[in-house]
Design a protein around this motif. Structure first.
Motif, PDB file in Angstrom:
ATOM      1  N   ILE A   1     -28.659 -58.598  42.367  1.00  0.00           N
ATOM      2  CA  ILE A   1     -27.741 -57.664  42.538  1.00  0.00           C
ATOM      3  C   ILE A   1     -27.851 -56.353  41.809  1.00  0.00           C
ATOM      4  O   ILE A   1     -28.004 -55.147  42.051  1.00  0.00           O
ATOM      5  CB  ILE A   1     -26.329 -58.018  42.355  1.00  0.00           C
ATOM      6  CG1 ILE A   1     -26.007 -59.357  43.051  1.00  0.00           C
ATOM      7  CG2 ILE A   1     -25.078 -56.987  42.488  1.00  0.00           C
ATOM      8  CD1 ILE A   1     -25.919 -59.239  44.645  1.00  0.00           C
ATOM      9  N   ILE A   2     -28.165 -56.553  40.386  1.00  0.00           N
ATOM     10  CA  ILE A   2     -28.180 -55.817  39.467  1.00  0.00           C
ATOM     11  C   ILE A   2     -29.625 -55.042  39.410  1.00  0.00           C
ATOM     12  O   ILE A   2     -29.995 -53.535  39.311  1.00  0.00           O
ATOM     13  CB  ILE A   2     -27.827 -55.917  37.916  1.00  0.00           C
ATOM     14  CG1 ILE A   2     -26.313 -56.400  38.049  1.00  0.00           C
ATOM     15  CG2 ILE A   2     -27.762 -54.806  36.860  1.00  0.00           C
ATOM     16  CD1 ILE A   2     -25.192 -55.712  38.518  1.00  0.00           C
ATOM     17  N   LYS A   3     -30.839 -55.862  39.455  1.00  0.00           N
ATOM     18  CA  LYS A   3     -32.118 -55.535  39.353  1.00  0.00           C
ATOM     19  C   LYS A   3     -32.693 -55.379  40.384  1.00  0.00           C
ATOM     20  O   LYS A   3     -33.911 -55.269  40.726  1.00  0.00           O
ATOM     21  CB  LYS A   3     -32.647 -56.375  38.183  1.00  0.00           C
ATOM     22  CG  LYS A   3     -32.163 -56.458  36.815  1.00  0.00           C
ATOM     23  CD  LYS A   3     -32.403 -57.653  35.932  1.00  0.00           C
ATOM     24  CE  LYS A   3     -33.843 -57.270  35.250  1.00  0.00           C
ATOM     25  NZ  LYS A   3     -34.056 -58.369  34.145  1.00  0.00           N
ATOM     26  N   GLN A   4     -32.302 -55.892  41.566  1.00  0.00           N
ATOM     27  CA  GLN A   4     -32.815 -55.914  42.829  1.00  0.00           C
ATOM     28  C   GLN A   4     -34.132 -56.821  42.892  1.00  0.00           C
ATOM     29  O   GLN A   4     -35.138 -56.518  43.378  1.00  0.00           O
ATOM     30  CB  GLN A   4     -33.184 -54.559  43.438  1.00  0.00           C
ATOM     31  CG  GLN A   4     -31.970 -53.710  43.940  1.00  0.00           C
ATOM     32  CD  GLN A   4     -31.097 -52.978  43.142  1.00  0.00           C
ATOM     33  OE1 GLN A   4     -31.882 -52.564  42.055  1.00  0.00           O
ATOM     34  NE2 GLN A   4     -30.070 -53.219  43.140  1.00  0.00           N
ATOM     35  N   GLN A   5     -34.177 -57.936  42.124  1.00  0.00           N
ATOM     36  CA  GLN A   5     -35.466 -58.831  42.200  1.00  0.00           C
ATOM     37  C   GLN A   5     -34.942 -60.035  42.758  1.00  0.00           C
ATOM     38  O   GLN A   5     -33.861 -60.805  42.266  1.00  0.00           O
ATOM     39  CB  GLN A   5     -35.610 -59.303  40.583  1.00  0.00           C
ATOM     40  CG  GLN A   5     -36.099 -57.944  39.587  1.00  0.00           C
ATOM     41  CD  GLN A   5     -36.272 -58.502  38.409  1.00  0.00           C
ATOM     42  OE1 GLN A   5     -35.969 -59.480  37.838  1.00  0.00           O
ATOM     43  NE2 GLN A   5     -36.762 -57.465  37.637  1.00  0.00           N
ATOM     44  N   PRO A   6     -36.034 -60.540  43.655  1.00  0.00           N
ATOM     45  CA  PRO A   6     -35.664 -61.606  44.453  1.00  0.00           C
ATOM     46  C   PRO A   6     -36.092 -62.901  43.673  1.00  0.00           C
ATOM     47  O   PRO A   6     -36.574 -62.611  42.344  1.00  0.00           O
ATOM     48  CB  PRO A   6     -36.467 -61.542  45.625  1.00  0.00           C
ATOM     49  CG  PRO A   6     -37.571 -60.695  45.174  1.00  0.00           C
ATOM     50  CD  PRO A   6     -37.032 -59.876  44.151  1.00  0.00           C
ATOM     51  N   VAL A   7     -35.925 -63.959  44.147  1.00  0.00           N
ATOM     52  CA  VAL A   7     -36.193 -65.240  43.231  1.00  0.00           C
ATOM     53  C   VAL A   7     -37.828 -65.582  43.268  1.00  0.00           C
ATOM     54  O   VAL A   7     -38.092 -65.942  44.528  1.00  0.00           O
ATOM     55  CB  VAL A   7     -35.423 -66.348  43.446  1.00  0.00           C
ATOM     56  CG1 VAL A   7     -35.785 -67.788  42.606  1.00  0.00           C
ATOM     57  CG2 VAL A   7     -33.818 -66.203  43.654  1.00  0.00           C
ATOM     58  N   THR A   8     -38.559 -65.209  42.342  1.00  0.00           N
ATOM     59  CA  THR A   8     -39.946 -65.452  42.487  1.00  0.00           C
ATOM     60  C   THR A   8     -40.312 -66.313  41.176  1.00  0.00           C
ATOM     61  O   THR A   8     -41.438 -66.723  41.233  1.00  0.00           O
ATOM     62  CB  THR A   8     -40.693 -64.146  42.288  1.00  0.00           C
ATOM     63  OG1 THR A   8     -40.415 -63.470  40.951  1.00  0.00           O
ATOM     64  CG2 THR A   8     -40.203 -63.125  43.474  1.00  0.00           C
ATOM     65  N   LYS A   9     -39.506 -66.551  40.187  1.00  0.00           N
ATOM     66  CA  LYS A   9     -39.787 -67.210  39.298  1.00  0.00           C
ATOM     67  C   LYS A   9     -38.684 -68.567  38.732  1.00  0.00           C
ATOM     68  O   LYS A   9     -37.659 -68.434  39.038  1.00  0.00           O
ATOM     69  CB  LYS A   9     -39.845 -66.380  37.868  1.00  0.00           C
ATOM     70  CG  LYS A   9     -41.024 -65.475  37.835  1.00  0.00           C
ATOM     71  CD  LYS A   9     -41.149 -64.535  36.570  1.00  0.00           C
ATOM     72  CE  LYS A   9     -42.301 -63.559  36.959  1.00  0.00           C
ATOM     73  NZ  LYS A   9     -42.502 -62.514  35.968  1.00  0.00           N
ATOM     74  N   LYS A  10     -39.357 -69.216  37.929  1.00  0.00           N
ATOM     75  CA  LYS A  10     -38.572 -70.484  37.617  1.00  0.00           C
ATOM     76  C   LYS A  10     -38.653 -70.825  36.272  1.00  0.00           C
ATOM     77  O   LYS A  10     -39.641 -70.889  35.595  1.00  0.00           O
ATOM     78  CB  LYS A  10     -38.798 -71.833  38.499  1.00  0.00           C
ATOM     79  CG  LYS A  10     -37.982 -72.750  38.417  1.00  0.00           C
ATOM     80  CD  LYS A  10     -36.708 -72.724  39.059  1.00  0.00           C
ATOM     81  CE  LYS A  10     -35.364 -73.843  38.753  1.00  0.00           C
ATOM     82  NZ  LYS A  10     -34.907 -73.547  37.464  1.00  0.00           N
ATOM     83  N   TYR A  11     -37.452 -71.097  35.610  1.00  0.00           N
ATOM     84  CA  TYR A  11     -37.615 -71.599  34.110  1.00  0.00           C
ATOM     85  C   TYR A  11     -37.550 -73.112  34.301  1.00  0.00           C
ATOM     86  O   TYR A  11     -36.658 -73.727  35.071  1.00  0.00           O
ATOM     87  CB  TYR A  11     -36.096 -71.307  33.455  1.00  0.00           C
ATOM     88  CG  TYR A  11     -36.261 -69.919  33.019  1.00  0.00           C
ATOM     89  CD1 TYR A  11     -36.520 -69.489  31.654  1.00  0.00           C
ATOM     90  CD2 TYR A  11     -35.559 -68.908  33.823  1.00  0.00           C
ATOM     91  CE1 TYR A  11     -36.608 -68.062  31.513  1.00  0.00           C
ATOM     92  CE2 TYR A  11     -35.445 -67.582  33.570  1.00  0.00           C
ATOM     93  CZ  TYR A  11     -36.032 -67.050  32.260  1.00  0.00           C
ATOM     94  OH  TYR A  11     -36.149 -65.840  32.097  1.00  0.00           O
ATOM     95  N   VAL A  12     -38.469 -73.755  33.625  1.00  0.00           N
ATOM     96  CA  VAL A  12     -38.754 -75.207  33.531  1.00  0.00           C
ATOM     97  C   VAL A  12     -39.096 -75.897  32.194  1.00  0.00           C
ATOM     98  O   VAL A  12     -39.827 -75.179  31.260  1.00  0.00           O
ATOM     99  CB  VAL A  12     -40.152 -75.464  34.354  1.00  0.00           C
ATOM    100  CG1 VAL A  12     -40.241 -77.173  34.451  1.00  0.00           C
ATOM    101  CG2 VAL A  12     -39.969 -74.912  35.809  1.00  0.00           C
ATOM    102  N   THR A  13     -38.368 -76.842  31.873  1.00  0.00           N
ATOM    103  CA  THR A  13     -38.620 -77.479  30.380  1.00  0.00           C
ATOM    104  C   THR A  13     -39.699 -78.416  30.577  1.00  0.00           C
ATOM    105  O   THR A  13     -39.442 -79.329  31.519  1.00  0.00           O
ATOM    106  CB  THR A  13     -37.565 -78.100  29.912  1.00  0.00           C
ATOM    107  OG1 THR A  13     -36.459 -77.201  29.494  1.00  0.00           O
ATOM    108  CG2 THR A  13     -37.602 -78.779  28.678  1.00  0.00           C
TER     109      THR A  13
END
Ligand code: SF4
Ligand code: SF4
Length: 447
Positions: A154-166
């Motif tokens: 909404i704020i940065k107009q960035q779609p989901v392309t990355k994921k945080y993983v431990t």
């Protein structure tokens, strides 16, 4: 922004539940909600992502939660978090007064406090009726990383392309990284300094509900952790068992002690989930009473029965899930019952996380911090699965050899179906398109 615009932006950005379920988030949002719960329980042992994101992106996450509350005209947003996540809690306490519709709820350190039904009960005192969904009690539960993804959309107009993983367990430098979706697990293990024992098993997700995978498996929008364990570790061995072996073991030694049912978190909330009855039916070939099988429909797959309760190391969870999948494939659904009665012994039967970790033989890995890396990570290629969510697989709209940029739509949802849009996660050339995935090779990457 109105609710339809909010849902459309979330849909176009490909946001799905990042906590593991992968339900398309736009479908979850509903104007009948009075309470939006931010799920920061992170109840599976060894997982770190949500508590770390909450400590770093506190303003982004709380402001997005507040925006959702206001857009849906809900009464309140509740941040539900365990008191032991001290850094995250301090960051929340420093800012929460700026958000009039947001309050804090401290969760007990029990498993599975992140289960949606359990979380709603802990945070509001309401029980979602058996066979029903959270919105019937006016609640929506959103995972912490999902809300950060909504902020980015909404704020940065960035779609989901990355994921945080431990990446943790038997690796030299356990770490939490932010990687392009579709990165292979072997790359993640390298980022964590490599494995430190020769023979390993790899679990994608937490030790209770995660699945065994190999190092060529790509990470998806729902991957929270990669656990690298010795091949002979109990968790790896238990997850390798087949249904036939599980049934044979039940036939040999199930004592009908009922512990699996007595400690089942859904049963303790009054749902008719009774694994001991399914075990009895399987062990003795009892098909005359179908209710023993239908009990599987309410199982949330938490694994308490299998990894903690059963003194014979039997596998009620696996058998409940097999049975549930088969019943659902035949179109059977749970009947809704408003008569859930919370067991008065629920509090004393709750499974403390520390005891669970000891039972799982994971204590030695539990104190590992796996710090979050702020480095931007580049990979040579990604294999992006077309099914990373609840619903139908997405359909590729790119061709082999086509150039794409990170953030371009590469797969869409068939008309009116439940699903999620998928975006390219790196700049590069589409190398391969199959029914299951799209492979992109980075420009300048190794051929
Ligand atoms: S806990 Fe184990 S032995 Fe006891 S009823 Fe359940 S499956 Fe059988
Ligand atoms: S996995 Fe076992 S304990 Fe968990 S909900 Fe299902 S039956 Fe109950």
């Amino acid at each position: 922004m109105n609710i339809e615009e909010l849902k459309q932006r979330i849909f176009e950005s490909g946001v799905v539940g990042a906590g593991g379920a992968g339900f398309p988030t736009n479908v979850k949002l509903n104007e009948n909600a009075d309470t939006i719960i931010l799920n920061c329980a992170e109840c599976e042992p060894l997982l770190r992502v949500d508590q770390q994101l909450m400590a770093i992106y506190t303003d982004e996450i709380i402001s997005a939660l507040s925006l959702i509350v206001e857009t849906l005209k809900a009464n309140v947003g509740i941040i539900a978090i365990k008191a032991k996540y001290k850094e995250a809690l301090e960051a929340i306490n420093n800012r929460i007064s700026q958000y009039p519709f947001i309050k804090l709820h401290l969760l007990p350190d029990i498993y599975p406090s992140g289960d949606e039904v359990m979380m709603i009960y802990e945070a509001t005192g309401k029980v979602v009726p058996r066979g029903s969904i959270p919105i019937v009690v006016g609640a929506i539960v959103l995972n912490t990383e999902t809300v950060l993804n909504i902020y980015n959309a909404i704020i940065k107009q960035q779609p989901v392309t990355k994921k945080y993983v431990t990446i943790t367990g038997e690796v030299n430098s356990p770490i939490t990284v932010c990687v392009p979706i579709g990165t292979k697990i072997k790359e993640l293990i390298k980022m964590a300094g490599g494995q430190r024992v020769d023979e390993i098993g790899i679990v994608m997700g937490g030790p209770m509900t995660g699945i065994l995978v190999d190092e060529d498996t790509p990470i998806t929008k729902t991957t929270k952790a990669i656990l690298v364990l010795p091949k002979k570790h109990t968790i790896i061995q238990r997850k390798q068992a087949t249904t036939v072996l599980n049934i044979k073991k039940v036939m040999s030694v199930c004592s009908q002690c009922r512990m699996c049912t007595d400690l089942c978190p859904r049963n303790l909330l009054g749902h008719n989930v009774e694994p001991h009855r399914l075990m009895n039916a399987l062990a003795n070939g009892l098909t005359i009473d179908s209710s023993a099988f239908l009990t599987a429909l309410g199982c949330c797959s938490c694994g308490i029965c299998e990894m903690f309760a059963c003194h014979h190391e039997l596998s009620p969870r696996s058998l409940m899930m097999d049975c549930k999948a088969k019943l659902m494939a035949k179109g059977l659904k749970q009947t809704v019952s408003e008569n859930s009665r919370v067991n008065p012994q629920r509090d004393i039967r709750a499974v403390q996380t520390k005891r669970l970790i000891a039972r799982l033989n994971l204590t030695q890995y539990n104190n590992i911090k796996a710090p979050i890396s702020k480095k931007e990570i580049f990979v040579d290629s990604v294999e992006i699965p077309l099914k990373q969510h609840v619903g139908v697989p997405s359909i590729s709209n790119v061709e082999e050899q086509q150039l794409v940029h990170a953030g371009d739509v590469i797969a869409t949802v068939p008309d009116a179906a439940l699903g999620a849009v998928i975006h390219a996660s790196i700049d590069g050339k589409v190398e391969k398109v199959t029914q299951n995935s799209i492979t992109i090779r980075a420009r300048g990457g190794r051929e």
